[in-house]
Design a protein around this motif. Sequence first.
Motif, PDB file in Angstrom:
ATOM      1  N   GLU A  54       0.858  -1.154  -0.012  1.00 37.54           N
ATOM      2  CA  GLU A  54      -0.004   0.048  -0.136  1.00 37.54           C
ATOM      3  C   GLU A  54       0.942   1.202  -0.055  1.00 37.54           C
ATOM      4  O   GLU A  54       1.778   1.230   0.682  1.00 37.54           O
ATOM      5  CB  GLU A  54      -0.897   0.071   1.318  1.00 37.54           C
ATOM      6  CG  GLU A  54      -1.824  -1.141   1.522  1.00 37.54           C
ATOM      7  CD  GLU A  54      -3.038  -0.820   0.484  1.00 37.54           C
ATOM      8  OE1 GLU A  54      -3.300   0.199  -0.210  1.00 37.54           O
ATOM      9  OE2 GLU A  54      -3.967  -1.897   0.579  1.00 37.54           O
ATOM     10  N   ARG A  56      -0.208   5.174   0.346  1.00 38.91           N
ATOM     11  CA  ARG A  56      -1.294   6.102   0.562  1.00 38.91           C
ATOM     12  C   ARG A  56      -1.174   7.402   1.312  1.00 38.91           C
ATOM     13  O   ARG A  56      -0.215   7.288   2.163  1.00 38.91           O
ATOM     14  CB  ARG A  56      -2.485   5.252   1.447  1.00 38.91           C
ATOM     15  CG  ARG A  56      -2.854   3.950   0.897  1.00 38.91           C
ATOM     16  CD  ARG A  56      -4.032   4.305  -0.097  1.00 38.91           C
ATOM     17  NE  ARG A  56      -4.675   2.921  -0.495  1.00 38.91           N
ATOM     18  CZ  ARG A  56      -5.673   2.407   0.065  1.00 38.91           C
ATOM     19  NH1 ARG A  56      -6.316   3.068   0.986  1.00 38.91           N
ATOM     20  NH2 ARG A  56      -5.900   1.073  -0.425  1.00 38.91           N
ATOM     21  N   ALA A  58      -1.838  10.026   4.051  1.00 31.93           N
ATOM     22  CA  ALA A  58      -2.608   9.993   5.364  1.00 31.93           C
ATOM     23  C   ALA A  58      -2.141  11.490   6.086  1.00 31.93           C
ATOM     24  O   ALA A  58      -1.102  11.671   6.419  1.00 31.93           O
ATOM     25  CB  ALA A  58      -1.843   8.998   6.543  1.00 31.93           C
ATOM     26  N   LEU A  60      -2.602  13.505   8.523  1.00 31.69           N
ATOM     27  CA  LEU A  60      -2.665  13.661  10.116  1.00 31.69           C
ATOM     28  C   LEU A  60      -1.756  14.576  10.437  1.00 31.69           C
ATOM     29  O   LEU A  60      -0.832  14.808  10.033  1.00 31.69           O
ATOM     30  CB  LEU A  60      -2.305  12.557  10.711  1.00 31.69           C
ATOM     31  CG  LEU A  60      -2.988  11.138  10.213  1.00 31.69           C
ATOM     32  CD1 LEU A  60      -2.255   9.892  10.839  1.00 31.69           C
ATOM     33  CD2 LEU A  60      -4.651  11.187  10.448  1.00 31.69           C
ATOM     34  N   PHE A  63       2.259  14.723  11.359  1.00 31.97           N
ATOM     35  CA  PHE A  63       2.502  13.178  10.498  1.00 31.97           C
ATOM     36  C   PHE A  63       3.422  13.489   9.362  1.00 31.97           C
ATOM     37  O   PHE A  63       2.650  14.145   8.399  1.00 31.97           O
ATOM     38  CB  PHE A  63       1.418  12.209  10.479  1.00 31.97           C
ATOM     39  CG  PHE A  63       1.817  10.994   9.776  1.00 31.97           C
ATOM     40  CD1 PHE A  63       2.744  10.179  10.388  1.00 31.97           C
ATOM     41  CD2 PHE A  63       1.395  10.687   8.557  1.00 31.97           C
ATOM     42  CE1 PHE A  63       2.998   8.605   9.808  1.00 31.97           C
ATOM     43  CE2 PHE A  63       1.621   9.496   7.945  1.00 31.97           C
ATOM     44  CZ  PHE A  63       2.624   8.622   8.542  1.00 31.97           C
ATOM     45  N   GLU A  64       4.416  13.117   9.148  1.00 28.51           N
ATOM     46  CA  GLU A  64       5.228  13.266   7.961  1.00 28.51           C
ATOM     47  C   GLU A  64       5.317  12.017   7.044  1.00 28.51           C
ATOM     48  O   GLU A  64       4.590  12.210   5.830  1.00 28.51           O
ATOM     49  CB  GLU A  64       6.519  13.641   8.175  1.00 28.51           C
ATOM     50  CG  GLU A  64       7.114  14.613   7.066  1.00 28.51           C
ATOM     51  CD  GLU A  64       8.439  15.246   7.269  1.00 28.51           C
ATOM     52  OE1 GLU A  64       8.918  15.862   6.688  1.00 28.51           O
ATOM     53  OE2 GLU A  64       8.748  15.279   8.467  1.00 28.51           O
ATOM     54  N   GLY A  65       5.584  10.789   7.545  1.00 26.06           N
ATOM     55  CA  GLY A  65       5.410   9.633   6.777  1.00 26.06           C
ATOM     56  C   GLY A  65       5.910   8.568   7.638  1.00 26.06           C
ATOM     57  O   GLY A  65       6.280   8.921   8.668  1.00 26.06           O
ATOM     58  N   LEU A  67       6.615   3.877   7.535  1.00 28.51           N
ATOM     59  CA  LEU A  67       6.414   2.776   7.161  1.00 28.51           C
ATOM     60  C   LEU A  67       5.950   1.855   7.956  1.00 28.51           C
ATOM     61  O   LEU A  67       6.367   1.655   9.035  1.00 28.51           O
ATOM     62  CB  LEU A  67       7.962   2.306   6.673  1.00 28.51           C
ATOM     63  CG  LEU A  67       7.990   0.911   5.643  1.00 28.51           C
ATOM     64  CD1 LEU A  67       7.801   1.107   4.426  1.00 28.51           C
ATOM     65  CD2 LEU A  67       9.471   0.830   5.612  1.00 28.51           C
ATOM     66  N   PHE A  68       4.787   0.879   7.723  1.00 26.82           N
ATOM     67  CA  PHE A  68       4.359   0.067   8.583  1.00 26.82           C
ATOM     68  C   PHE A  68       4.246  -1.343   8.128  1.00 26.82           C
ATOM     69  O   PHE A  68       3.850  -1.649   7.154  1.00 26.82           O
ATOM     70  CB  PHE A  68       2.912   0.718   8.932  1.00 26.82           C
ATOM     71  CG  PHE A  68       2.769   2.147   9.416  1.00 26.82           C
ATOM     72  CD1 PHE A  68       3.169   2.297  10.717  1.00 26.82           C
ATOM     73  CD2 PHE A  68       2.920   3.057   8.408  1.00 26.82           C
ATOM     74  CE1 PHE A  68       2.935   3.733  11.077  1.00 26.82           C
ATOM     75  CE2 PHE A  68       2.813   4.302   8.699  1.00 26.82           C
ATOM     76  CZ  PHE A  68       3.092   4.477  10.138  1.00 26.82           C
ATOM     77  N   ILE A  70       2.569  -4.751   7.803  1.00 25.76           N
ATOM     78  CA  ILE A  70       1.055  -5.215   7.721  1.00 25.76           C
ATOM     79  C   ILE A  70       1.310  -6.858   7.784  1.00 25.76           C
ATOM     80  O   ILE A  70       1.431  -7.339   6.547  1.00 25.76           O
ATOM     81  CB  ILE A  70       0.409  -4.968   6.523  1.00 25.76           C
ATOM     82  CG1 ILE A  70       0.343  -3.476   6.341  1.00 25.76           C
ATOM     83  CG2 ILE A  70      -1.146  -5.199   6.688  1.00 25.76           C
ATOM     84  CD1 ILE A  70      -0.247  -2.518   7.370  1.00 25.76           C
ATOM     85  N   ALA A  77       3.118  -1.046   4.344  1.00 28.87           N
ATOM     86  CA  ALA A  77       2.182   0.185   3.932  1.00 28.87           C
ATOM     87  C   ALA A  77       3.282   1.266   3.992  1.00 28.87           C
ATOM     88  O   ALA A  77       3.931   1.387   5.115  1.00 28.87           O
ATOM     89  CB  ALA A  77       1.130   0.386   4.888  1.00 28.87           C
ATOM     90  N   LEU A  79       3.040   5.340   3.965  1.00 25.62           N
ATOM     91  CA  LEU A  79       2.224   6.286   4.266  1.00 25.62           C
ATOM     92  C   LEU A  79       2.966   7.590   4.216  1.00 25.62           C
ATOM     93  O   LEU A  79       3.878   7.776   4.708  1.00 25.62           O
ATOM     94  CB  LEU A  79       1.474   6.216   5.559  1.00 25.62           C
ATOM     95  CG  LEU A  79       0.454   4.980   5.604  1.00 25.62           C
ATOM     96  CD1 LEU A  79      -0.283   5.126   7.177  1.00 25.62           C
ATOM     97  CD2 LEU A  79      -0.620   4.841   4.858  1.00 25.62           C
ATOM     98  N   THR A  93       9.583  12.907   0.981  1.00 26.73           N
ATOM     99  CA  THR A  93       9.306  12.109   2.137  1.00 26.73           C
ATOM    100  C   THR A  93       8.775  10.698   1.632  1.00 26.73           C
ATOM    101  O   THR A  93       9.462   9.743   2.253  1.00 26.73           O
ATOM    102  CB  THR A  93       7.894  12.743   2.917  1.00 26.73           C
ATOM    103  OG1 THR A  93       8.344  13.819   3.288  1.00 26.73           O
ATOM    104  CG2 THR A  93       7.367  11.704   4.049  1.00 26.73           C
ATOM    105  N   GLU A  97      10.848   6.943   2.905  1.00 29.82           N
ATOM    106  CA  GLU A  97      10.326   6.007   3.504  1.00 29.82           C
ATOM    107  C   GLU A  97      10.644   4.804   2.783  1.00 29.82           C
ATOM    108  O   GLU A  97      10.794   3.491   3.177  1.00 29.82           O
ATOM    109  CB  GLU A  97       8.778   5.973   3.581  1.00 29.82           C
ATOM    110  CG  GLU A  97       8.134   7.370   4.434  1.00 29.82           C
ATOM    111  CD  GLU A  97       8.677   7.332   5.816  1.00 29.82           C
ATOM    112  OE1 GLU A  97       9.012   6.338   6.280  1.00 29.82           O
ATOM    113  OE2 GLU A  97       8.555   8.603   6.381  1.00 29.82           O
TER     114      GLU A  97
END
Lengths: 289, 107
Positions: A54, A56, A58, A60, A63-65, A67-68, A70, A77, A79, A93, A97
């Motif tokens: 993913e 995408r 986000a 918020l 929040f800059e960026g 990597l998550f 999953i 992901a 973001l 950014t 990531e």
Amino acid sequence: MAVGDNFNPSSAAIRLTHWLDAAEAAGLERFPVAVDKLALDVGQTLKWPDPIVEVRAANLPMFEGGLFHIKERRGWALLYNEQLGSPGRVRFTQAHELGHYLLHRQQQEAFECSEADMVHWGPNQKALESQADEFASNLLMPMKQFRVCMTGHAIDFEMLSEASTKFGVSLTATCLRWILSTEESAVLVLSRDGFIDWSVSSDKARMNGAFIRTRGRVVELPMQSLAAEKTMESCRLGRRVSLNTWFEHAHPDAVAREMKLVCDNYGYTLSLLHLSRGDKVWAPREWGV
Amino acid sequence: MATKLGEKIRSYRTKKGLTLEALAHQAGLSKSYLWELENRESQRPSAEKLQGIADVLGVDVSFFVDDSVDNPQEAHRDKQFFRNFSKLDEDSKEQLRRILETFRKPN
């Protein structure tokens, strides 16, 4: 991890640069680099078991960026906040990531195991961040194409602005790329409200003693510099200033070209000092006690 | 690296159209001290100094008090890399978790 994919920031960027150069030969647009698409392709191309699944936005606050991982999708992901700053900053950014993915995804264990101690976590995190930045800079502004943009005549903010448009990155990122790769003697300074926030010198400038220490110190802009001249908006092509304006130990006859760009929407001013390669500004050695 | 406090002071100052110099002068602080407060992770200023700044800016000093407590434990809940994690408030962390939740089901 596949054998041979033990990347460092530069080798990872070079690998991707080769793919993008090949794609260009096949007729695809080369710049600015489409990082989002690249991120989705890269895991598959490298045949890694945990691709990025993913990419995408986000948006918020603060929040800059990121990597998550999953777990359920055996992938990652990526973001990013698309409302934080210019498109160039967003692209940087995303590339940053992507750098974490290519360079550090094996190291998340280190975060998991560390004793939830931010102080302990800090320095390591800093090193990872600067590696991710180095990767991003190399990916978005490959040296071969960057050099072509920067040859021809003396450096100035016009040239650097044109390059930043071509590569789709911020002017600051472009200036940093230049200062860290040039053989010229030059110093880049970012200031706010009359004080120097940070400064970076080219290798040559550093060898000649032309650097400004800001760590742990509050350094006011030199009185006679263009940077400190409140009435002057910008001076993209630069003007000659006495070198000892900036470096007190410079020869009184030595001059440098000082360029200035006021970035109002961000509240800072960029200055670029271009020195003669032979001008040394070291403080005289103090002998004795 | 600016702190939350530094960013707050700068944004109220610019909203009021004050230069750094003017605010420093009116709050009885040196320019370089105020600059450091706005731009660096410096020492925590005394309540008195903050009150002085708040008075000039015409805001309540409580605006400058950071009530969100960073919980480093949170950082390790998911495998993740974060920039500015400590700056994220609870609300954003929760939203982020919800976004990630939507990715967990295969498309």
